[in-house]
Structures are given as C-alpha cells and as structure tokens.
Write a protein that holds these residues in place. Structure first.
Motif, mmCIF file in Angstrom:
data_model
loop_
_atom_site.group_PDB
_atom_site.id
_atom_site.type_symbol
_atom_site.label_atom_id
_atom_site.label_comp_id
_atom_site.label_asym_id
_atom_site.label_seq_id
_atom_site.Cartn_x
_atom_site.Cartn_y
_atom_site.Cartn_z
ATOM 1 N N ASN A 97 17.358 40.418 38.313
ATOM 2 C CA ASN A 97 16.375 39.394 38.031
ATOM 3 C C ASN A 97 15.612 39.557 36.689
ATOM 4 O OD1 ASN A 97 15.855 38.244 40.762
ATOM 5 N ND2 ASN A 97 15.113 40.053 41.208
ATOM 6 N N THR A 98 16.421 40.440 35.957
ATOM 7 C CA THR A 98 15.829 41.066 34.407
ATOM 8 C C THR A 98 16.976 40.768 33.543
ATOM 9 O OG1 THR A 98 14.550 42.470 35.654
ATOM 10 C CG2 THR A 98 14.744 42.798 33.227
ATOM 11 N N THR A 144 11.464 36.550 39.079
ATOM 12 C CA THR A 144 11.626 36.574 40.416
ATOM 13 C C THR A 144 10.879 35.175 41.315
ATOM 14 O OG1 THR A 144 9.595 37.711 40.951
ATOM 15 C CG2 THR A 144 11.450 39.141 40.169
ATOM 16 N N ARG A 162 11.554 39.022 33.015
ATOM 17 C CA ARG A 162 11.880 39.404 34.562
ATOM 18 C C ARG A 162 11.538 38.272 35.220
ATOM 19 N NH1 ARG A 162 13.535 43.001 38.140
ATOM 20 N NH2 ARG A 162 12.308 43.109 39.970
#
Length: 559
Positions: free
Chosen positions: A265-266, A288, A286
């Motif tokens: 996610n980063t 999510t 990031r």
C-alpha cells in the motif's frame, strides 16, 4: 419432444442457482443435482398435456445448464464471461480439445478484436472549470468614513479569475492514442489560451511514450516528450522533456520521477525538476482501504516546503472522506482541512478550508461530475480572522445538510423510483414468464413434496411450515412501503434431502419454483420450519448461503 429455448431465456438464467450447486461444484455434484431435477421435470412422468408441456420447458432449461457446466471448456468461458461469452462471435472456431486456460486465452483474443472494432467510437472527455471568487469585502470592510461612497452599503463580491480546460482522447489502434486538449484563462482582466496535441504509443507491457505539440497566445510553440517505463515489478520511472519557445528564447525543462513500491500500500517517489522552477522533491504515499497518508519534502527555487497530509475514508455508501494537511515553507505556513462526499451515482461534492500566513483564509468548493470537475476557490480574507474561519467551516456544513435534506435526498429517491419503474417495465414480460415457470414448477413438485413430507414426518425430520421470499418491511420509518413476497414453501420442501436443506451463495430467484417479486430491490428469504417437533425460524439475505436445521434457529418458547 424438445423445444428450443430463446436467447432471452438462456441469458436470464443463473445456471449454478438453477441447479442449486456451488460455483466450485465437482462433476459428481453437478451430476447429482442434474439427475434430481430431471426426475422432477421429466415430461414422461406427466400425463396432463399442460403439465407435460411445462415440464418439457423446465427440463430443457435444466439440461442446457448441465450441458454448459459439465463441459470444462464451456464452463471456463461461462465462469469468466457469463452466458454472453458463449454467444460471442468467433467462439465456434475455438478447438474443443483445448484446456480451460487455452480457451480463456483464445476468448480474450476474440474479445480484443471486437474491442478494436469499437475503438473509433470511443473518447475519454475530461474537463475542468475553475472560478476564483474574491469575497474579502465580507470581512475586510472599509472604515465608517467611507460608507458614504456609492455602492459601499453592500459587500462587493467579484470573480477575479477563471480557467477552463478540456481534453479528449481518440484511440487510433490498440496501442496508439491521440489526445487533443485546450485551455482558456483570465485573471483581473488579462487572459489567454493554449491548445495541445499529443500522440501516445504503448511500446510494450512495460512502457509507453508520448509526443506533445502545443501553442498559445501568451507563450510560443511547445515541444515535449514523455516516457514511462517499468524498471522492475516494483519500480518505475517517468521522464518529461520540454522545449518552450518564447520571445526570450528557448526555455528547456526536464522532469524525472522515480517511484518504488515499498509495500503493498506504500509508494515512495523521488522527483528532479530542472529548468523553470528547478527543485528536488521526495515523498511517501500510503493508500489503504480506510486512509490515505502523504509526507513530502521539497528543496527548490523559488519554493522549498515540507508537507504532511492525512485522509480518512469512511466505509459508508456515500464514500465520505475527511482530510487535513499542514504545509510549511519559505512562502509561509498553510493548514487545510475539509471533507468530500458522494451525492449521487456520478457526483462527488467536497469543501476545504485553507488557513495560512500570509495567505489568509479561503474556502474551496469542488464538484466532480463524472469526468468533469468544477472548482470554486473563494478568498475570504488576507488576515487570520476567527470569524472568517468559523463561517468558512460552519457555513458549507449548514448549506450541505439543508440541500441534502430538501433537494438531494428527494431527488435521489425520485431517481431511484424512476429507475426501478423503468427496470420493471423492461423486465415485465420476462418476470411474467418467470412467474408462470415458477408456478408450473410448483405444480410439478406437488407429488414429490408429498412423498418428501411423509418420509420426513416418519423420522421427525425437517418440515418446511412456511417460507416467503421477497421484500420485507420491518423498519417503522418505511411503513408506507409495500411488502412484496411470494410463498416458496413447496419449492424449499422439494429441496430437502435427508432432513437437510442447503442453499448456495447465489440469488435465490434462480432456484426452481422461485422468481423475483421485486426487481431491483433488496430481498430476503424467511423460513419457518419444524425439526424434531420443534419450531425454528431464520431469515437470510438473497445471496447468503443457508444451511438448515441449526440450533441457533430454534424459537424460544419460554420467551
């Protein structure tokens, strides 16, 4: 004996639901479900001409479902693309001896060919309209001695800048795309425009390149080159080279961005910009399911700054998001906070308050409608006034909730009713046919159900007392809505085997003896059954798997 089924009949059936088997069902499970339904619907078991005709139609429908699912090749296509995939032009030339993976590859090739034929009809329009509003007179008023000036009795709100941009994409081939864009801008009475043309080519699965040509009345011709390349599965680079011609000469520019996926996610970014406003920037983003976080640092001419921002994503139907950021640099410090929310299927409305030194206080309102963006930055004051911050925060909230209650909500409700009514009208003939088929199936089940009930009663087994399927209204606030349910006691009892009833994760409208009584609306299945002489009750969602009997369904007679 067999009568051909129409394309509409085949296209509106869920084969897995019709056979009441899992999507992962083995060939043995498919065969067992098929044999059971064949015994129920076989035309030779019925002497009455009308029942015989109805049994023949249902028998052919079950046979069609089994033919598709029992063949590995057709099942592979059906699982990926549905019944439409089986009807696609070119499918008949696919070799039957191929594996499911090879069938999928061949089908995708046929699909790509069809998509290429449609490319000429596709564009991807995008547009932005920005209207800058100067409302500083609301808070920064003149002193009393100037009140006698003509027109000074009311605050002066002015539009001091505007910007309009539009672009369209025209796919030429599967790899080439032409992009035409233009923009017009004006600020304090001065303005200009530009037009750009770009040609993008996908060179491989790892990269693409784009050539850009532009011209405008404020600046001379522009020539640019953009390149994108995946270096590794987790790392990519983008380079943008430009030559801007003007009366001052040629002004070259180069921007390079190197990015790497740090985890799932980063993503980390490194950016170098040389030429106009040279700078070096690094950032980490990031993203999510529930949040979006960014931290960035830039060193450059004329601006250097540090930025940190956070956005929280609520998991609701309106996709509500709240965000806040802090940006500090040589230009000053800016704090920004705001929220955005989906107000219709294609529209998202957002507002943010910007408080900074020396920028002052601004309110930014943005509406995204499909691929169009409407942006309204409202500058309230050049000073840090608590009153401006208060009204910029509370004002939009009050206006939004008033509009949502008085305008948006009634409009969406009316639109939903209109869509449901349109859907009912378009499916009225099919639903009537499904209803007739379901009623016919129930008549055909009567003898089998009688035998099943006798067998279950002899062993104190599973007896379906009552079962309803459709729309239930339990909320007191929805008393005006009508209950739309059908009696499915007989079809459920017919599915009982060895004192068990198992329904898979699929819409129950496709089960034998069922049909959809309320198209487009949320449906449930409510069952009252008896097991070992004790009453049980359960309510399940339409696509929820159900297995009975269960101890948790038992009705507490003491209560």
């Amino acid at each position: 004996m067999a009568t051909a089924l129409s394309e509409e009949e085949l296209d509106n059936e869920d084969y897995y639901s019709l056979l009441n088997v899992r999507r992962e069902a083995s060939s043995e499970e498919l065969k067992a479900a098929y044999r059971r339904l064949c015994m129920l619907y076989h035309p030779d078991k019925h002497r009455d001409p009308e029942l015989k005709s109805q049994a023949e139609r249902l028998f052919n429908l079950v046979h069609q479902a089994y033919e598709v699912l029992s063949d590995p090749q057709t099942r592979a296509i059906y699982d990926i693309y549905g019944k439409r995939g089986l009807e696609m032009e070119g499918w008949e030339v696919v070799e039957r001896r191929r594996t499911p993976a090879e069938i999928r590859e061949e089908f995708e090739r046929l699909q790509r060919e069809r998509e290429e034929r449609r490319l000429q009809q596709r564009t991807n329009p995008k547009g932005t309209i920005s209207v800058g509003i100067d409302a500083t007179d609301l808070f920064d008023r003149y002193e009393e001695e100037y009140e006698d000036v003509s027109g000074s009795g009311f605050p002066q709100i002015e539009i001091n800048k505007m910007h309009i941009s539009q672009s369209i994409e025209a796919p030429l081939t599967a790899t080439d795309t032409a992009i035409l864009s233009g923009s017009l801008s004006t600020q304090n009475g001065n303005g200009g425009g530009s037009i750009n043309f770009a040609l993008r080519r996908v060179t491989s699965a790892k990269g693409w390149g784009e050539l850009e040509f532009g011209a405008g009345d404020l600046q001379g011709p522009l020539f640019g080159l953009k390149l994108f390349r995946n270096l590794t599965p987790r790392c990519f680079v983008t380079t943008n080279c430009a030559l801007q011609f003007s009366s001052r000469g040629i002004r070259p520019g180069l921007t390079t961005v190197l990015a790497r996926n740090l985890d799932r996610n980063t993503v980390g970014y490194l950016q170098w910009r040389w030429g106009i406003q040279s700078a070096m920037n690094t950032s980490i983003v990031r993203d999510t399911k529930t949040s979006h976080f960014t931290v960035a640092l830039q060193l450059g001419i004329p601006h250097s700054f540090a930025l940190i921002s956070y956005q929280h994503k609520f998991q609701d139907d309106d996709q509500t998001r709240v965000k806040g950021s802090l940006k500090a640099g040589f230009f000053g410090t800016v704090v920004e906070y705001g929220a955005e929310r989906k107000i219709s299927r294609h529209s998202v409305l957002g507002a943010a308050v910007s408080v900074g030194v020396p920028q002052g206080v601004s309110l930014k309102v943005k509406l995204n409608r499909a691929s169009q963006t409407y942006f309204f930055p409202v500058h309230l004051t050049d000073q840090l006034l608590p009153s401006a911050v208060f009204y910029a925060t509370v004002g939009p909230l009050v206006v939004y909730f008033a509009l949502h209650r008085l305008v948006i909500k009634p409009y969406l409700r009316a639109q939903k009713e209109k869509e449901l009514e349109k859907q009912r009208e378009s499916t009225a003939t099919d639903i009537l046919q499904k209803k007739q088929e379901a009623e016919a199936a129930v008549r055909l089940m009567q003898e089998s159900v009688r035998r099943i009930i006798e067998a279950e009663e002899s062993r104190m087994g599973l007896i379906i007392v009552n079962a309803w399927y459709g729309k239930f209204v339990n909320d007191k606030s929805k008393k005006s809505e009508k209950v739309k349910v059908i009696d499915v006691t007989v079809p459920l009892q017919c599915l009982v085997k060895d004192s068990k009833l198992i329904l898979t994760e699929a819409s129950k409208a496709g089960l034998p003896g069922f049909y959809d009584p309320c198209v487009g609306e949320e449906k449930n299945l409510k069952v009252l059954y008896q097991f070992r002489g004790v009453l049980h009750q359960v309510m399940a969602l339409d696509n929820e798997a159900l297995r009975i009997p269960k101890q948790s369904h038992r009705i507490d007679t003491d209560g």
